[in-house]
Design an enzyme around this catalytic site. Structure first.
Site, PDB file in Angstrom:
ATOM      1  N   HIS A   1       0.787  -1.239   0.000  1.00 50.82           N
ATOM      2  CA  HIS A   1       0.000   0.000   0.000  1.00 50.82           C
ATOM      3  C   HIS A   1       0.817   1.285   0.000  1.00 50.82           C
ATOM      4  CE1 HIS A   1      -3.514   2.338   0.186  1.00 50.82           C
ATOM      5  NE2 HIS A   1      -4.214   1.643   1.041  1.00 50.82           N
TER       6      HIS A   1
ATOM      7  N   TYR B   1     -14.763   5.731   8.658  1.00 56.46           N
ATOM      8  CA  TYR B   1     -13.776   6.198   7.676  1.00 56.46           C
ATOM      9  C   TYR B   1     -14.211   5.752   6.291  1.00 56.46           C
ATOM     10  CZ  TYR B   1      -9.039   6.647   5.555  1.00 56.46           C
ATOM     11  OH  TYR B   1      -7.953   6.987   4.770  1.00 56.46           O
TER      12      TYR B   1
ATOM     13  N   THR C   1      -5.125  10.505  -0.757  1.00 56.46           N
ATOM     14  CA  THR C   1      -6.474  10.269  -0.243  1.00 56.46           C
ATOM     15  C   THR C   1      -6.854  11.305   0.809  1.00 56.46           C
ATOM     16  OG1 THR C   1      -5.657   8.776   1.480  1.00 56.46           O
ATOM     17  CG2 THR C   1      -6.305   7.787  -0.623  1.00 56.46           C
TER      18      THR C   1
END
Length: 754
Positions: free
Chosen positions: A459, A574, A587
């Site tokens: 990630h 979230y 993001t």
């Protein structure tokens, strides 16, 4: 190996007459073609670099500018208003001595034209940034467009920097987001702490952020990558890496080697287009271009472990792949004679690996579990046992590979008759056996025994839409462009001249204890993951849009209703949004649990007559928050950066400490689909993606990834932990299904009433 294959191009023997040199024409030909390919690639990269530097102009516009200036001077008109003469005067004397007056005038005119051309480029770039900084279009009603929005359509490349939000706005929105989660006394205390922060500490911290926003391309992204990802010392398997599935309903071939051959070739084609800058830029809602910075590290990239922090190693022009099969690592060259291996040639290489019956070397079977466990033991082991000799050579082969491929012995896929199949498929992609994926690689391609595929992505280097873009491209290429023979093989001929894949060599008996320790930690973590994949086909995007509601807002509100029914309470939620309309944007968080959504949920439980009106109010609120997040007005990245600055300045802030310690017990994300629209899902309904997912963020919470597929299908990937008595992924999935149906019933009741 290819190095050895190229080495035999030059053979020599010592004779009494001297050294006799022998040359292999065939191998020299391959070396020549490889060199041509390299220089061709460099030429393309050089050309793209020039085009990028002079954007929004072009090299031809420079020539036009020079011709225009020269023509005007020929007509005895001086467009420079005397500047050309001034340039001529300042030319070095040593040049004037051998240049005629006419040549000096031409040279001065060219210099003036070039300066004017560069000035116009800078002016256009600033104009582009100003226009792309306008985000009013995202708040406009569908079907309506202001003059400012129309102007934006003509400028789609010069991206602005992410703005630093106003402190007052951030704190006000934060307090609004936590209001439904706190009682009156808790909320009053939070207001006091927030007011003190805004008055005393915030102005100083904000100034540092403003300075960084002027200096850096993005005031968030580098800190986000470093502190959220690379400094984490726990396992990245489950906790950070995420997965993406194959097509839901179909497998184009059940031959494992053939599927791997086609897909790897499609990936290589994608990489070539990426290197040449041939992919069209993605646009937010089809309007404004988005930053493509994250694509640069998709290939040839590895996360390297460190004692205090990891770092990302990115290389260029890697020409090999590492394959894992039954506890053994193989190196496969991806080029032959200066070109990519064809799908049939790749199938041949992978079949050779599948046919190999040799046993793993001592310690080789679970070696990759080092990347699945805690980072510090892996960093220490890497320094101690992989710093020289065959271990270093083999590790370098893995870490410099284009990507990592696992030929898995398991069989996975969607079977409606066996409800658990998707759950097992998800768990396999997320963590596998804990030692059959190299979790540090930018991505791992997994090809199962029955031809099903998937990908596990590290990630830190990028977010889900980036790998999703590649995945959509390669799935369409695999099925609709490359295809298979009737027997399920790749199309094309066999190449008997290919060098066999080579085994990587290891000498790691002393490292066994660390390997087993990492495996034990990873195994415990993997066994605790409770996964449930829900294929929701009662209705989809088509019906939701007919109700004049955003599908994302509809699903998020359904998740709030489902969570309340599941746990009997609301929680901090979230939802991931993107900020790629800004340079190097990644993001932002949308806090989906709002005053409006909680009011709607309570009305559903009380059967309030105003339920539909409350739903619409909640959906409108959610859409507005999502738009704010996309346009740089979110709150969580701003608060995160303020916290980092406070730590760097050694300033203790009770407010920021409280904000950053709040757990996200419901973490959600929409898997991006149809970014490229390469497959018509109405015409080919069986060729739809199954989406992807991630592990639970909180020990007592849920992770939910959802995938809106076509008009009539939504898939949910739900994760939690078995060790938590408060969660149950299957139970939560059933609550989501019922919440979706109950909200749909509200609109049905309205239609009947009308």
């Amino acid at each position: 190996m290819a190095e050895a294959h190229q080495a035999v191009a030059f053979q020599f023997t010592v004779t009494p007459e001297g050294i006799k040199l022998q040359l292999s024409r065939e191998v020299l030909k391959h070396i020549y073609l490889s060199g041509v390919t390299t220089w061709r690639k460099r030429a393309i990269q050089f050309k793209n670099g020039i085009l990028t530097e002079v954007y929004p102009a072009s090299p031809s516009s420079w020539l036009f500018m020079v011709i225009a200036i020269m023509s005007s001077m020929y007509a005895r008109v001086d467009p420079s208003m005397g500047m050309i003469d001034s340039i001529k005067k300042v030319l070095p004397v040593r040049y004037k001595s051998f240049l005629s007056v006419q040549t000096q005038t031409v040279l001065s005119a060219i210099l003036f034209a070039t300066a004017l051309w560069l000035s116009l480029i800078l002016l256009l770039r600033y104009t582009l940034k100003a226009l792309l900084s306008y985000h009013g279009w995202i708040f406009e009603p569908h079907g309506k467009m202001s003059a400012s929005t129309k102007a934006c359509f003509f400028f789609q490349a010069a991206l602005p920097r992410l703005p630093v939000p106003n402190i007052d706005d951030t704190i006000q929105r934060y307090l609004e987001s936590v209001r439904p989660l706190l009682d009156d006394d808790q909320y009053k205390q939070m207001e006091i702490v927030a007011t003190e922060f805004k008055k005393d500490q915030a102005p100083k911290l904000q100034k540092y952020l403003l300075v960084k926003s002027w200096w850096a391309n993005n005031y968030v992204s580098d800190w986000w990558e470093e502190y959220i990802y690379l400094k984490g010392r726990g396992p990245i398997m489950v906790n950070s890496n995420f997965y993406t599935m194959d097509m839901l309903y179909t497998i184009p071939t059940h031959r494992q080697a053939a599927r791997a051959g086609n897909v790897v070739h499609a990936i290589l084609q994608y990489r070539r287009k990426l290197e040449r800058g041939e992919h069209a830029p993605m646009r937010a809602l089809g309007v404004v271009p988005m930053c493509s910075y994250q694509y640069e590290r998709m290939f040839n990239t590895t996360r390297i472990p460190g004692l205090e922090t990891d770092y990302i190693q990115h290389l260029r022009n890697r020409k090999h792949l590492v394959v894992y099969h039954q506890g053994r690592f193989f190196k496969v060259w991806l080029y032959y004679g200066g070109r990519h291996l064809l799908p049939s040639e790749l199938e041949q290489q992978f079949q050779r690996i599948l046919n190999d019956t040799t046993e793993p070397q001592p310690g080789e079977l679970k070696l990759a579990s080092l990347t699945a466990g805690n980072r510090v033991p892996w960093a220490k082991a890497r320094q101690k046992y992989f710093n020289d000799g065959v271990n270093k050579m083999s590790l370098d082969v893995i870490e410099t590979a284009a990507f990592f491929l696992t030929l898995d012995n398991e069989v996975h896929g969607y079977d409606p008759e066996r409800p658990r199949t998707m759950d097992l498929y998800a768990k396999s992609l997320l963590h596998g056996t804990c030692y059959d994926r190299w979790f540090d690689k930018s991505f791992n391609l997994i090809v199962y025994k029955n031809g099903k595929i998937g990908v596990n992505t590290e990630h830190s280097w990028a977010d889900a839409p980036i790998i999703g873009h590649m995945w959509e491209d390669i799935l369409a290429t695999d099925v609709f462009h490359l295809g298979y023979t009737e027997e399920g093989h790749c199309k094309g001929d066999i190449n008997k001249g290919l060098t066999f894949p080579s085994r990587l060599q290891w000498d790691i008996p002393k490292c066994q204890e660390i390997i087993e320790g990492s495996y034990a930690i990873a195994k415990e973590l993997a066994d605790d993951v409770d996964f449930y994949c829900c294929v929701f086909d009662e209705f989809g995007k088509g019906l939701i849009k007919k109700s004049r509601t955003s599908p994302d807002a509809f699903i998020q509100i359904a998740l709030q209703l489902a969570h309340f029914r599941d746990k009997g309470e609301f929680c901090l939620t979230y939802e991931s949004s993107m900020t790629r309309m800004f340079r190097e944007g990644r993001t932002e968080t949308v806090r989906s649990c709002t005053i409006e959504s909680t009011a709607f949920v309570r009305s559903m439980e009380d059967e309030n007559e105003q339920r539909l009106a409350l739903f619409r109010r909640s959906a409108e609120k959610h859409q507005n928050m999502y738009r704010l997040a996309m346009t740089g007005a979110g709150i969580d990245r701003h608060l995160f950066c303020l916290y980092i600055v406070s730590k760097l300045l050694d300033i203790e802030s009770p407010f920021l400490k409280q904000v950053l310690s709040e757990p996200w017990r419901l973490s959600t994300s929409q898997t991006p689909q149809h970014q490229l629209n390469l497959v018509d899902t109405q015409k080919f309904p069986k060729y739809v993606g199954a989406g992807g997912g991630f592990g639970p963020v909180a020990d007592d919470g849920y992770g939910v990834s959802y995938n809106v597929v076509g008009e009539n299908l939504i898939t949910f990937h739900i994760s939690s932990k078995y060790s938590s008595p408060e969660t149950d992924s299957h139970r939560f999935g059933q609550n989501i299904r019922q919440a979706m149906l109950d909200i749909k019933a509200l609109f049905n009741q309205k239609q009947k009433a009308n």
